[in-house]
Motif scaffolding. Structure first.
Motif, PDB file in Angstrom:
ATOM      1  N   ALA A  26       0.849  -1.199   0.000  1.00  0.00           N
ATOM      2  CA  ALA A  26       0.000   0.000   0.000  1.00  0.00           C
ATOM      3  C   ALA A  26       0.882   1.245   0.000  1.00  0.00           C
ATOM      4  N   VAL A  27       0.430   2.270  -0.734  1.00  0.00           N
ATOM      5  CA  VAL A  27       1.138   3.546  -0.819  1.00  0.00           C
ATOM      6  C   VAL A  27       0.123   4.668  -0.733  1.00  0.00           C
ATOM      7  N   GLY A  28       0.454   5.738  -0.031  1.00  0.00           N
ATOM      8  CA  GLY A  28      -0.428   6.900   0.026  1.00  0.00           C
ATOM      9  C   GLY A  28       0.373   8.174   0.196  1.00  0.00           C
ATOM     10  N   PHE A  29      -0.026   9.214  -0.527  1.00  0.00           N
ATOM     11  CA  PHE A  29       0.630  10.516  -0.423  1.00  0.00           C
ATOM     12  C   PHE A  29      -0.185  11.429   0.478  1.00  0.00           C
ATOM     13  N   CYS A  30       0.524  12.169   1.323  1.00  0.00           N
ATOM     14  CA  CYS A  30      -0.118  13.061   2.276  1.00  0.00           C
ATOM     15  C   CYS A  30      -0.823  14.200   1.532  1.00  0.00           C
ATOM     16  N   PRO A  31      -2.074  14.505   1.919  1.00  0.00           N
ATOM     17  CA  PRO A  31      -2.789  15.612   1.281  1.00  0.00           C
ATOM     18  C   PRO A  31      -2.099  16.951   1.539  1.00  0.00           C
ATOM     19  N   ALA A  32      -2.191  17.850   0.585  1.00  0.00           N
ATOM     20  CA  ALA A  32      -1.578  19.175   0.699  1.00  0.00           C
ATOM     21  C   ALA A  32      -2.168  19.978   1.856  1.00  0.00           C
ATOM     22  N   ALA A  33      -3.386  19.633   2.293  1.00  0.00           N
ATOM     23  CA  ALA A  33      -4.055  20.373   3.366  1.00  0.00           C
ATOM     24  C   ALA A  33      -3.454  20.103   4.744  1.00  0.00           C
ATOM     25  N   VAL A  34      -2.586  19.114   4.869  1.00  0.00           N
ATOM     26  CA  VAL A  34      -1.977  18.791   6.160  1.00  0.00           C
ATOM     27  C   VAL A  34      -0.733  19.659   6.329  1.00  0.00           C
ATOM     28  N   PRO A  35      -0.743  20.586   7.297  1.00  0.00           N
ATOM     29  CA  PRO A  35       0.387  21.513   7.445  1.00  0.00           C
ATOM     30  C   PRO A  35       1.688  20.826   7.863  1.00  0.00           C
ATOM     31  N   GLY A  36       2.813  21.291   7.309  1.00  0.00           N
ATOM     32  CA  GLY A  36       4.127  20.805   7.706  1.00  0.00           C
ATOM     33  C   GLY A  36       4.516  19.447   7.188  1.00  0.00           C
ATOM     34  N   THR A  37       3.784  18.940   6.196  1.00  0.00           N
ATOM     35  CA  THR A  37       4.062  17.588   5.704  1.00  0.00           C
ATOM     36  C   THR A  37       4.287  17.560   4.199  1.00  0.00           C
ATOM     37  N   GLY A  44       3.169   0.703   3.142  1.00  0.00           N
ATOM     38  CA  GLY A  44       2.893  -0.400   4.045  1.00  0.00           C
ATOM     39  C   GLY A  44       3.304  -1.700   3.389  1.00  0.00           C
ATOM     40  N   GLY A  45       3.974  -2.567   4.134  1.00  0.00           N
ATOM     41  CA  GLY A  45       4.503  -3.789   3.562  1.00  0.00           C
ATOM     42  C   GLY A  45       3.849  -5.060   4.061  1.00  0.00           C
ATOM     43  N   SER A  46       4.180  -6.149   3.380  1.00  0.00           N
ATOM     44  CA  SER A  46       3.672  -7.468   3.773  1.00  0.00           C
ATOM     45  C   SER A  46       4.240  -7.905   5.116  1.00  0.00           C
ATOM     46  N   VAL A  86       0.307  -5.239   6.036  1.00  0.00           N
ATOM     47  CA  VAL A  86      -0.517  -4.067   5.748  1.00  0.00           C
ATOM     48  C   VAL A  86      -1.313  -4.346   4.478  1.00  0.00           C
ATOM     49  N   THR A  87      -2.613  -4.084   4.511  1.00  0.00           N
ATOM     50  CA  THR A  87      -3.437  -4.284   3.328  1.00  0.00           C
ATOM     51  C   THR A  87      -3.826  -2.970   2.660  1.00  0.00           C
ATOM     52  N   ARG A  88      -4.069  -1.922   3.459  1.00  0.00           N
ATOM     53  CA  ARG A  88      -4.434  -0.609   2.934  1.00  0.00           C
ATOM     54  C   ARG A  88      -3.978   0.472   3.900  1.00  0.00           C
ATOM     55  N   LEU A  89      -3.795   1.670   3.345  1.00  0.00           N
ATOM     56  CA  LEU A  89      -3.523   2.818   4.206  1.00  0.00           C
ATOM     57  C   LEU A  89      -4.157   4.050   3.592  1.00  0.00           C
ATOM     58  N   ARG A  90      -4.432   5.015   4.456  1.00  0.00           N
ATOM     59  CA  ARG A  90      -5.030   6.269   4.007  1.00  0.00           C
ATOM     60  C   ARG A  90      -4.624   7.374   4.968  1.00  0.00           C
ATOM     61  N   VAL A  98      -1.970   8.547   9.741  1.00  0.00           N
ATOM     62  CA  VAL A  98      -2.119   7.516   8.717  1.00  0.00           C
ATOM     63  C   VAL A  98      -2.938   6.381   9.313  1.00  0.00           C
ATOM     64  N   ILE A  99      -4.044   6.039   8.654  1.00  0.00           N
ATOM     65  CA  ILE A  99      -4.908   4.942   9.073  1.00  0.00           C
ATOM     66  C   ILE A  99      -4.493   3.730   8.258  1.00  0.00           C
ATOM     67  N   CYS A 100      -4.226   2.641   8.948  1.00  0.00           N
ATOM     68  CA  CYS A 100      -3.637   1.473   8.311  1.00  0.00           C
ATOM     69  C   CYS A 100      -4.430   0.218   8.692  1.00  0.00           C
ATOM     70  N   SER A 101      -4.806  -0.602   7.692  1.00  0.00           N
ATOM     71  CA  SER A 101      -5.478  -1.866   7.990  1.00  0.00           C
ATOM     72  C   SER A 101      -4.524  -3.024   7.718  1.00  0.00           C
ATOM     73  N   TYR A 102      -4.753  -4.131   8.419  1.00  0.00           N
ATOM     74  CA  TYR A 102      -3.867  -5.287   8.378  1.00  0.00           C
ATOM     75  C   TYR A 102      -4.634  -6.537   7.978  1.00  0.00           C
ATOM     76  N   SER A 103      -3.900  -7.541   7.526  1.00  0.00           N
ATOM     77  CA  SER A 103      -4.514  -8.776   7.038  1.00  0.00           C
ATOM     78  C   SER A 103      -5.221  -9.575   8.130  1.00  0.00           C
ATOM     79  N   ASP A 104      -4.994  -9.259   9.397  1.00  0.00           N
ATOM     80  CA  ASP A 104      -5.692  -9.958  10.477  1.00  0.00           C
ATOM     81  C   ASP A 104      -6.953  -9.223  10.927  1.00  0.00           C
ATOM     82  N   GLY A 105      -7.328  -8.153  10.204  1.00  0.00           N
ATOM     83  CA  GLY A 105      -8.543  -7.409  10.521  1.00  0.00           C
ATOM     84  C   GLY A 105      -8.344  -6.218  11.429  1.00  0.00           C
ATOM     85  N   ALA A 106      -7.141  -6.012  11.916  1.00  0.00           N
ATOM     86  CA  ALA A 106      -6.863  -4.884  12.811  1.00  0.00           C
ATOM     87  C   ALA A 106      -6.709  -3.591  12.023  1.00  0.00           C
ATOM     88  N   VAL A 107      -6.938  -2.475  12.713  1.00  0.00           N
ATOM     89  CA  VAL A 107      -6.750  -1.144  12.141  1.00  0.00           C
ATOM     90  C   VAL A 107      -5.954  -0.332  13.153  1.00  0.00           C
TER      91      VAL A 107
END
Length: 125
Positions: A26-37, A44-46, A86-90, A98-107
């Motif tokens: 999973a890959v995600g780019f930080c939104p421009a609206a987040v200050p200082g980033t 996220g990796g296997s 890691v299965t997804r991130l946002r 960063v919100i991250c979900s995992y293959s075991d159902g955890a977030v």
């Protein structure tokens, strides 16, 4: 260790020099609206590791700089101590989270500034 061939025809295992999996799920780019980033992204990796990168330092062929390495604690009784991948991130729309979900159902919710686990939800809870 599983072996595979890279584009140069040379054999290469599926781990990097630190012993972490090279598979990015999973890959995600930080939104421009987040200050200082500006220029931050997350991968996220296997292997279950979330990494936060500063891509704005990558100029003239230089590699991006890893800012944080976030590792979720392996839950007790998981059947061998292996981390779920890691299965997804946002990214949050306005906060450096960063919100991250995992293959075991955890977030997990990670603070990208310091790599701190802000909160976690386990599958089935």
């Amino acid at each position: 260790t599983q072996q595979q061939q890279n584009n140069d025809g040379m054999e290469d295992d599926d781990m990097d020099e630190e012993g972490e999996a090279r598979s990015v799920e999973a890959v995600g780019f930080c939104p421009a609206a987040v200050p200082g980033t500006g220029g931050w992204c997350a991968t996220g990796g296997s292997d279950g590791v979330l990494k936060v990168w500063n891509t704005s330092v990558a100029s003239g062929g230089a590699a991006a700089q890893m800012r944080q390495r976030c590792v979720r604690p392996v839950p007790d009784g998981d059947g061998g101590g292996r981390a779920a991948g890691v299965t997804r991130l946002r990214w949050h729309g306005t906060l450096p989270l960063v919100i991250c979900s995992y293959s075991d159902g955890a977030v997990s919710v990670w603070d990208a500034r310091d790599g701190r686990l802000a909160t976690a939800f386990n599958g089935g809870n």
